[in-house]
Enzyme design. Sequence first.
Site, PDB file in Angstrom:
ATOM      1  CB  CYS A  86      -8.089   6.799   1.262  1.00  0.00           C
ATOM      2  SG  CYS A  86      -8.921   6.031   2.650  1.00  0.00           S
ATOM      3  CB  CYS A 126      -6.147   4.538   3.237  1.00  0.00           C
ATOM      4  SG  CYS A 126      -7.704   4.060   2.475  1.00  0.00           S
TER       5      CYS A 126
END
Length: 107
Positions: free
Chosen positions: A32, A35
């Site tokens: 991600c 993230c």
Amino acid sequence: MANVLEVNDQNFEETVLKSDLPFLLDFSAEWCGPCKMMSPIVEEICKENEANLRVGALDIDKNPKTPAMFTVMSIPTLLLFKGGEVKEQIIGAVPKQAVMDRLQVHL
């Protein structure tokens, strides 16, 4: 993330829900991009607030049970637990100050 605790489905209850301090849990995944952008921010928050906040990260791919319990639909998601209950939910990559503004009221 050096100071950030690794949380998983097995230790979630003991580590997060039974924490004596408010606990900020970062739901994320290795693949991600947003993230990865939040990771250093979460680390900074951890270092700057270690006296009154615990911080952990949970990989949703390796630990599907916990995100399902809290209906985490997108990542990154930050949940602030206090007294075993979710007090704040922050979804997406957001600036550090925006996270701190939401957390401050609970610390």
